[in-house]
Design an enzyme around this catalytic site. Structure first.
Site, PDB file in Angstrom:
ATOM      1  N   GLY A   6      40.371  54.411 -59.758  1.00 50.60           N
ATOM      2  CA  GLY A   6      41.801  54.517 -60.062  1.00 50.60           C
ATOM      3  C   GLY A   6      42.581  54.872 -58.798  1.00 50.60           C
ATOM      4  O   GLY A   6      43.595  55.547 -58.837  1.00 50.60           O
ATOM      5  N   GLY A   9      46.362  54.336 -58.450  1.00 46.00           N
ATOM      6  CA  GLY A   9      47.206  54.976 -59.477  1.00 46.00           C
ATOM      7  C   GLY A   9      48.043  56.109 -58.897  1.00 46.00           C
ATOM      8  O   GLY A   9      48.016  56.375 -57.695  1.00 46.00           O
ATOM      9  N   GLN A  10      48.763  56.806 -59.805  1.00 50.49           N
ATOM     10  CA  GLN A  10      49.715  57.843 -59.359  1.00 50.49           C
ATOM     11  C   GLN A  10      49.006  58.963 -58.606  1.00 50.49           C
ATOM     12  O   GLN A  10      49.449  59.385 -57.543  1.00 50.49           O
ATOM     13  CB  GLN A  10      50.432  58.431 -60.586  1.00 50.49           C
ATOM     14  CG  GLN A  10      51.558  59.388 -60.222  1.00 50.49           C
ATOM     15  CD  GLN A  10      52.077  60.206 -61.394  1.00 50.49           C
ATOM     16  OE1 GLN A  10      51.460  60.299 -62.454  1.00 50.49           O
ATOM     17  NE2 GLN A  10      53.230  60.827 -61.191  1.00 50.49           N
ATOM     18  N   ASP A  50      35.721  47.240 -61.871  1.00 49.37           N
ATOM     19  CA  ASP A  50      36.032  47.648 -63.243  1.00 49.37           C
ATOM     20  C   ASP A  50      35.073  48.777 -63.585  1.00 49.37           C
ATOM     21  O   ASP A  50      33.854  48.559 -63.635  1.00 49.37           O
ATOM     22  CB  ASP A  50      35.831  46.452 -64.198  1.00 49.37           C
ATOM     23  CG  ASP A  50      36.098  46.856 -65.644  1.00 49.37           C
ATOM     24  OD1 ASP A  50      36.278  45.965 -66.492  1.00 49.37           O
ATOM     25  OD2 ASP A  50      36.126  48.086 -65.924  1.00 49.37           O
ATOM     26  N   TYR A 140      44.987  59.366 -76.415  1.00 46.77           N
ATOM     27  CA  TYR A 140      44.757  59.876 -75.053  1.00 46.77           C
ATOM     28  C   TYR A 140      44.192  61.307 -75.114  1.00 46.77           C
ATOM     29  O   TYR A 140      43.188  61.617 -74.490  1.00 46.77           O
ATOM     30  CB  TYR A 140      46.099  59.846 -74.323  1.00 46.77           C
ATOM     31  CG  TYR A 140      46.123  60.397 -72.936  1.00 46.77           C
ATOM     32  CD1 TYR A 140      46.765  61.598 -72.660  1.00 46.77           C
ATOM     33  CD2 TYR A 140      45.528  59.708 -71.885  1.00 46.77           C
ATOM     34  CE1 TYR A 140      46.822  62.104 -71.377  1.00 46.77           C
ATOM     35  CE2 TYR A 140      45.588  60.211 -70.589  1.00 46.77           C
ATOM     36  CZ  TYR A 140      46.241  61.405 -70.343  1.00 46.77           C
ATOM     37  OH  TYR A 140      46.297  61.903 -69.055  1.00 46.77           O
ATOM     38  N   LYS A 144      40.510  62.631 -73.986  1.00 45.99           N
ATOM     39  CA  LYS A 144      40.366  63.686 -72.969  1.00 45.99           C
ATOM     40  C   LYS A 144      39.595  64.877 -73.538  1.00 45.99           C
ATOM     41  O   LYS A 144      38.780  65.489 -72.854  1.00 45.99           O
ATOM     42  CB  LYS A 144      41.744  64.139 -72.463  1.00 45.99           C
ATOM     43  CG  LYS A 144      42.482  63.092 -71.638  1.00 45.99           C
ATOM     44  CD  LYS A 144      41.715  62.727 -70.367  1.00 45.99           C
ATOM     45  CE  LYS A 144      42.490  61.773 -69.475  1.00 45.99           C
ATOM     46  NZ  LYS A 144      41.706  61.368 -68.286  1.00 45.99           N
TER      47      LYS A 144
HETATM   48  C1  VAH Z   1      51.013  61.444 -69.759  1.00 54.18           C
HETATM   49  N1  VAH Z   1      51.397  62.112 -67.440  1.00 54.18           N
HETATM   50  O1  VAH Z   1      52.188  61.649 -69.955  1.00 54.18           O
HETATM   51  C2  VAH Z   1      50.389  62.050 -68.476  1.00 54.18           C
HETATM   52  C3  VAH Z   1      49.865  63.442 -68.740  1.00 54.18           C
HETATM   53  C4  VAH Z   1      50.344  65.690 -69.697  1.00 54.18           C
HETATM   54  C5  VAH Z   1      50.815  64.307 -69.550  1.00 54.18           C
HETATM   55  O2  VAH Z   1      48.638  63.398 -69.322  1.00 54.18           O
HETATM   56  O3  VAH Z   1      50.328  60.801 -70.490  1.00 54.18           O
END
Ligand code: VAH
Length: 314
Positions: A6, A9-10, A50, A140, A144
């Site tokens: 990644g 990425g940011q 990938d 998400y 996590k």
């Molecule tokens: C998001 N920037 O908004 C990420 C982060 C706590 C937020 O995980 O999904």
């Protein structure tokens, strides 16, 4: 050698550049799904990879004699809600592969980013502790939380040196964020400079934990450099940064851009934000590995506007 997934990425772009400064380009292998873009990373090597391709990942780790992996490849909260099954697969399975490679001894140390998205219903909104119950309500957050439990399992059972931070919303100017709920706090700066106004998809009084990217990178390196025996958390460390609302951020921006106007039109991400804490207790990280911060909301706003004006040619 160090591998970053990644890397375009940011977090990845900035972490890659810092690791190159510290370890030299020849010791840093950046990887991403996209075509390499030299302005984004200064690594000595770039592998289009990938992370779901476990055979390729194993081969890259062998070929480059990788010892440390920063596994940052992931889909963020907004994007993940749109494709739950794919987000689950991408956010968890490649992590399991790196944990296996570490268990085998092919690699020695792994960093993996978690998020305050692991928190959900049934806990206080303010000053959320390291060991509260995790009730994520987003794909998400679920991915996590699962990742954190796998990290803890591989450390406890096989002694894998895995380290992780529950990042708050991250704010930076070098690389646009992609699809996060907190990314209103990135977009707002671009639009303040280019349009003088911004329509926020998060309502005005919704406070969320936020952190400037410089502080996030420093914290990541502090954790990775800490002696392993000092670490009491192998799921993922709370990291709270600062806490502010869109209204408070707009007030700070107005100090630099007086004519700036903000309006509010919450979208599907408001419900995600409502499920997250407003502030985090990160005293365990401070105790275990000396977490510190340099940027508050005023310093961050000044730094963002100064650098974005140059980047946007304004
Ligand atoms: C998001 N920037 O908004 C990420 C982060 C706590 C937020 O995980 O999904």
């Amino acid at each position: 050698k160090i591998l970053i997934t990644g890397a375009l990425g940011q977090i990845g772009t900035e972490l890659t550049n810092r690791l190159v400064e510290i370890h030299g380009a020849e010791n840093v292998i950046a990887s991403g799904l996209d075509r390499w873009d030299k302005k984004l990373t200064s690594a000595g090597f770039y592998e289009r990879m990938d992370v779901s391709n476990t055979q390729l990942v194993r081969q890259v780790c062998k070929d480059y004699e990788i010892t440390t992996v920063y596994h940052l490849a992931s889909l963020l909260s907004g994007t993940s809600e749109r494709q739950p099954q794919f987000a689950w697969k991408l956010n968890v399975e490649p992590l399991l592969n790196f944990l296996e490679l570490a268990k085998e001894g092919l690699i020695k140390k792994v960093f993996w980013p978690s998020s305050i998205a692991v928190f959900g219903k049934g806990i206080p909104k303010e000053n959320v502790g390291q060991d509260v119950v995790l009730n994520p309500t987003t794909v998400y957050g679920i991915s996590k939380m699962a990742g954190e439990k796998w990290c803890e399992y591989y450390h406890e059972k096989y002694g894998v040196d895995i380290r992780s931070i529950r990042y708050p919303g991250l704010i930076s100017w070098k690389t646009p964020a992609g699809g996060g709920t907190t990314d209103y706090a990135v977009e707002i700066f671009y639009e303040a400079i280019e349009e003088g106004k911004y329509k926020s998809f998060i309502s005005e009084n919704t406070a969320m934990p936020m952190l400037y990217m410089d502080d996030a990178i420093n914290a990541t390196l502090q954790l990775m450099d800490a002696p392993s025996e000092n670490l009491t958390v192998r799921s993922s460390y709370n990291l709270g940064g600062m806490s502010f609302t869109p209204k408070e951020l707009a007030t700070e921006i107005k100090k630099e851009i007086p004519e700036f106007e903000i309006s509010y039109e919450p979208d599907f991400r408001q419900a995600i934000a409502d499920s997250w804490p407003a502030s985090i207790d990160d005293s365990v990280a401070k105790k275990d590995w000396g977490l510190t911060y340099d940027f508050g909301i005023t310093e961050m706003t000044k730094d963002m506007i100064k650098n974005l004006k140059v980047k946007l040619g304004k």
